[in-house]
Design a protein around this motif. Sequence first.
Motif, PDB file in Angstrom:
ATOM      1  N   PHE A  17       0.841  -1.197   0.000  1.00 52.36           N
ATOM      2  CA  PHE A  17       0.000   0.000   0.000  1.00 52.36           C
ATOM      3  C   PHE A  17       0.878   1.249   0.000  1.00 52.36           C
ATOM      4  O   PHE A  17       0.624   2.197  -0.750  1.00 52.36           O
ATOM      5  CB  PHE A  17      -0.931  -0.002   1.221  1.00 52.36           C
ATOM      6  CG  PHE A  17      -1.845   1.193   1.282  1.00 52.36           C
ATOM      7  CD1 PHE A  17      -2.900   1.324   0.382  1.00 52.36           C
ATOM      8  CD2 PHE A  17      -1.632   2.199   2.213  1.00 52.36           C
ATOM      9  CE1 PHE A  17      -3.738   2.431   0.420  1.00 52.36           C
ATOM     10  CE2 PHE A  17      -2.465   3.308   2.255  1.00 52.36           C
ATOM     11  CZ  PHE A  17      -3.519   3.423   1.357  1.00 52.36           C
ATOM     12  N   LEU A  18       1.944   1.250   0.822  1.00 54.07           N
ATOM     13  CA  LEU A  18       2.879   2.372   0.850  1.00 54.07           C
ATOM     14  C   LEU A  18       3.623   2.481  -0.482  1.00 54.07           C
ATOM     15  O   LEU A  18       3.881   3.580  -0.975  1.00 54.07           O
ATOM     16  CB  LEU A  18       3.873   2.202   2.008  1.00 54.07           C
ATOM     17  CG  LEU A  18       3.286   2.283   3.421  1.00 54.07           C
ATOM     18  CD1 LEU A  18       4.344   1.963   4.466  1.00 54.07           C
ATOM     19  CD2 LEU A  18       2.706   3.673   3.673  1.00 54.07           C
ATOM     20  N   CYS A  22       3.725   5.596  -3.068  1.00 56.85           N
ATOM     21  CA  CYS A  22       4.975   6.139  -3.630  1.00 56.85           C
ATOM     22  C   CYS A  22       4.850   6.293  -5.141  1.00 56.85           C
ATOM     23  O   CYS A  22       5.306   7.285  -5.718  1.00 56.85           O
ATOM     24  CB  CYS A  22       6.152   5.220  -3.305  1.00 56.85           C
ATOM     25  SG  CYS A  22       6.746   5.365  -1.624  1.00 56.85           S
ATOM     26  N   GLY A  23       4.233   5.292  -5.779  1.00 60.59           N
ATOM     27  CA  GLY A  23       4.026   5.344  -7.230  1.00 60.59           C
ATOM     28  C   GLY A  23       3.157   6.528  -7.627  1.00 60.59           C
ATOM     29  O   GLY A  23       3.451   7.229  -8.599  1.00 60.59           O
ATOM     30  N   LEU A  69       2.386  -2.397  -9.812  1.00 59.88           N
ATOM     31  CA  LEU A  69       3.004  -3.431  -8.980  1.00 59.88           C
ATOM     32  C   LEU A  69       2.478  -3.384  -7.548  1.00 59.88           C
ATOM     33  O   LEU A  69       2.255  -4.427  -6.923  1.00 59.88           O
ATOM     34  CB  LEU A  69       4.526  -3.276  -8.986  1.00 59.88           C
ATOM     35  CG  LEU A  69       5.249  -3.651 -10.277  1.00 59.88           C
ATOM     36  CD1 LEU A  69       6.739  -3.393 -10.157  1.00 59.88           C
ATOM     37  CD2 LEU A  69       5.003  -5.118 -10.632  1.00 59.88           C
ATOM     38  N   GLY A  70       2.284  -2.167  -7.022  1.00 61.59           N
ATOM     39  CA  GLY A  70       1.730  -2.036  -5.675  1.00 61.59           C
ATOM     40  C   GLY A  70       0.334  -2.623  -5.582  1.00 61.59           C
ATOM     41  O   GLY A  70      -0.011  -3.300  -4.605  1.00 61.59           O
ATOM     42  N   PHE A  71      -0.474  -2.391  -6.618  1.00 61.68           N
ATOM     43  CA  PHE A  71      -1.830  -2.952  -6.674  1.00 61.68           C
ATOM     44  C   PHE A  71      -1.779  -4.480  -6.733  1.00 61.68           C
ATOM     45  O   PHE A  71      -2.521  -5.167  -6.004  1.00 61.68           O
ATOM     46  CB  PHE A  71      -2.564  -2.399  -7.894  1.00 61.68           C
ATOM     47  CG  PHE A  71      -3.945  -2.962  -8.085  1.00 61.68           C
ATOM     48  CD1 PHE A  71      -4.999  -2.534  -7.297  1.00 61.68           C
ATOM     49  CD2 PHE A  71      -4.185  -3.945  -9.045  1.00 61.68           C
ATOM     50  CE1 PHE A  71      -6.270  -3.058  -7.457  1.00 61.68           C
ATOM     51  CE2 PHE A  71      -5.451  -4.468  -9.219  1.00 61.68           C
ATOM     52  CZ  PHE A  71      -6.501  -4.031  -8.428  1.00 61.68           C
ATOM     53  N   LEU A  85       1.370 -12.641  -6.746  1.00 64.56           N
ATOM     54  CA  LEU A  85       2.622 -12.467  -6.015  1.00 64.56           C
ATOM     55  C   LEU A  85       3.829 -12.724  -6.920  1.00 64.56           C
ATOM     56  O   LEU A  85       4.849 -12.027  -6.828  1.00 64.56           O
ATOM     57  CB  LEU A  85       2.664 -13.392  -4.794  1.00 64.56           C
ATOM     58  CG  LEU A  85       1.742 -13.010  -3.627  1.00 64.56           C
ATOM     59  CD1 LEU A  85       1.723 -14.119  -2.581  1.00 64.56           C
ATOM     60  CD2 LEU A  85       2.193 -11.692  -2.997  1.00 64.56           C
ATOM     61  N   LEU A  86       3.699 -13.720  -7.786  1.00 66.74           N
ATOM     62  CA  LEU A  86       4.792 -14.036  -8.704  1.00 66.74           C
ATOM     63  C   LEU A  86       4.986 -12.907  -9.725  1.00 66.74           C
ATOM     64  O   LEU A  86       6.121 -12.524 -10.029  1.00 66.74           O
ATOM     65  CB  LEU A  86       4.510 -15.359  -9.427  1.00 66.74           C
ATOM     66  CG  LEU A  86       5.653 -15.896 -10.303  1.00 66.74           C
ATOM     67  CD1 LEU A  86       6.910 -16.128  -9.471  1.00 66.74           C
ATOM     68  CD2 LEU A  86       5.230 -17.177 -11.013  1.00 66.74           C
TER      69      LEU A  86
END
Length: 237
Positions: A17-18, A22-23, A69-71, A85-86
Amino acid sequence: MAGVSGCIKYSMFIFNFLFWLCGILILAVAIWVRLSKDGQEILSPGDSGTSPYIAVNILIAVGSIIMILGFLGCCGAVRESRCMLLLFFIGLLLILLLQVAAGILGATFKSESERLLNETLHENIKLLSAADENAKAFQKALTEFQNEFKCCGLVNGAADWGNNFQENYKSCECSSLSDSCVMYDGKNVYKQPCISLIKEVVAKHILIVIGIAFGLAVIEILGLVFSMVLYCQIGNK
């Protein structure tokens, strides 16, 4: 084991989430710089064939990828999806490798980039004595820089302004009679050209970018570890 898995799962969610935030921050700042009128004037390349927005465009791409990627990482952690996750792990690893490659290239071509900056600044001297719209935008940006850093002209001092000196001397005007000032065309102006100060500002910005890159690298390594541990634990259930 379930408690450890749950702890890693929620740590992974918070981390991602952080990471996603940042993104968004990187993307927002990059878009603001790209669309800002002041930014366009400051980054004016003159007649140079090199686009000054390459770094900004790269930041827009990096910010977008980090958001995606964060999502993926958040969804993968909450849904315990090994596939997500991969994908997160592979994407993060690719970004980390690209950062390392960019760092190596930056160190290798440091002298070349300094030479290009020097050539661009020398090339832009003619914009100070020109009268077209691009020249006016560049002149406005330099007058603001002169006001802030107490310098005058780009390379040769006040003489760089040519016939436009009388219109723009205010930002060059030196109020004291010290060794840092000189008389030019009846005006007391700063003796120091702005080229060395511009190079110092660019160098400071590069150091900030390097610091951000190292900070991101640490976060990315933690993300790789979290995602792989959770990926393995889900597989062992």
